[in-house]
Design an enzyme around this catalytic site. Structure first.
Site, PDB file in Angstrom:
ATOM      1  N   SER A 114      25.088   4.059 -61.321  1.00  0.00           N
ATOM      2  CA  SER A 114      24.934   4.735 -62.606  1.00  0.00           C
ATOM      3  C   SER A 114      25.613   3.897 -63.671  1.00  0.00           C
ATOM      4  O   SER A 114      26.602   3.204 -63.389  1.00  0.00           O
ATOM      5  CB  SER A 114      25.577   6.125 -62.574  1.00  0.00           C
ATOM      6  N   TYR A 159      32.518  11.849 -60.245  1.00  0.00           N
ATOM      7  CA  TYR A 159      31.206  11.213 -60.105  1.00  0.00           C
ATOM      8  C   TYR A 159      31.254   9.793 -60.667  1.00  0.00           C
ATOM      9  O   TYR A 159      30.824   8.833 -60.014  1.00  0.00           O
ATOM     10  CB  TYR A 159      30.142  12.034 -60.826  1.00  0.00           C
TER      11      TYR A 159
END
Length: 247
Positions: free
Chosen positions: A138, A151
């Site tokens: 990401s 995350y």
């Protein structure tokens, strides 16, 4: 990487980016095997894509991963592409007490899971004439989103692991690719209707075009600008980035 003639295994292939990747490779004539914990999501994807296959897999479970790896190598000996896509993204509280169960679940799914999946299949992949490992990380691994601090941290750690693995496999037949998505319209963080997020179809168009090259990093939409941020002055960028978010 070549986009046809592969046997492709994708974790978390029943929804979101994983499902979109599975369908994109399936349309190009590859044998695609998807996995996930929710059998209903897998079955829906299979029904819409005749010829695709699926196995149930819990990436938080070492036993499940080892069982899936044995099944894959037994039933699909030509397996040469592994896409580590499964992940969870939940709001957390870096400024106060973290929920320990959520913390462990996120780290197990996003970091330990993909490392274990690849580890279980790495010797098989190295025996192939040409093989590819893809990690879906990401841009938040480069510019963390404070409301999903764990995350973001798992994606930063996975990026680091990718760099090490790529180096260790530099003289093998295995290429290691990192796909670092920007904000995309998926179910993560209820983003399916978010206007500021990149439409999944536009994202996939750019991703598949880049996967068909020799690129080691796949960066679609505004990901290149976020990827370029880390450095001595990165905090001011991170501060402004988080202040601009609707979360």
């Amino acid at each position: 990487m070549k986009l046809t003639g592969n046997t492709v295994f994708i974790t978390g292939g029943g929804s979101g980016i994983g499902q979109a990747l599975a369908e994109a490779f399936h349309r190009r004539g590859n044998q695609v095997i998807i996995s996930g914990r929710r059998r209903s999501a897998l079955d829906e994807t299979l029904a819409a894509n005749p010829g695709m296959a699926a196995i149930e897999l819990d990436v938080q479970s070492l036993e499940s991963i080892q069982s899936a790896a044995q099944q894959l190598t037994r039933e699909y000996p030509q397996l040469n592409v592994v896409i580590n896509n499964a992940g969870i993204m939940l709001p957390d509280s870096a400024g106060s007490v973290q929920d320990d169960a959520q913390l462990l679940s996120t780290v197990m799914t996003n970091l330990i899971g993909p490392i274990r999946v690849t580890s279980a299949l790495i010797e098989h992949l190295k025996a192939q004439t040409s093989a590819t490992i893809v990690y879906n990380t990401s841009v938040l691994g480069f510019v963390p989103m404070a409301v999903t601090s764990v995350y973001s941290a798992t994606k930063a750690a996975l990026h680091s692991y990718v760099l090490s693995q790529r180096y260790k496999l530099r003289d093998s037949s295995v290429r290691v690719i990192e796909l670092a998505p920007p904000w995309v319209r998926t179910d993560l963080m209820n983003s399916r209707e978010a206007e500021a997020a990149m439409p999944l179809s536009a994202f996939m168009e750019q991703v598949m075009q880049q996967l068909g090259t020799d690129a080691f990093e796949i960066l679609a939409g505004n990901a290149p600008a976020l990827r370029a941020n880390p450095g001595p002055e990165e905090y001011s960028f991170v501060e402004n980035f988080n202040a601009s978010l609707p979360f």
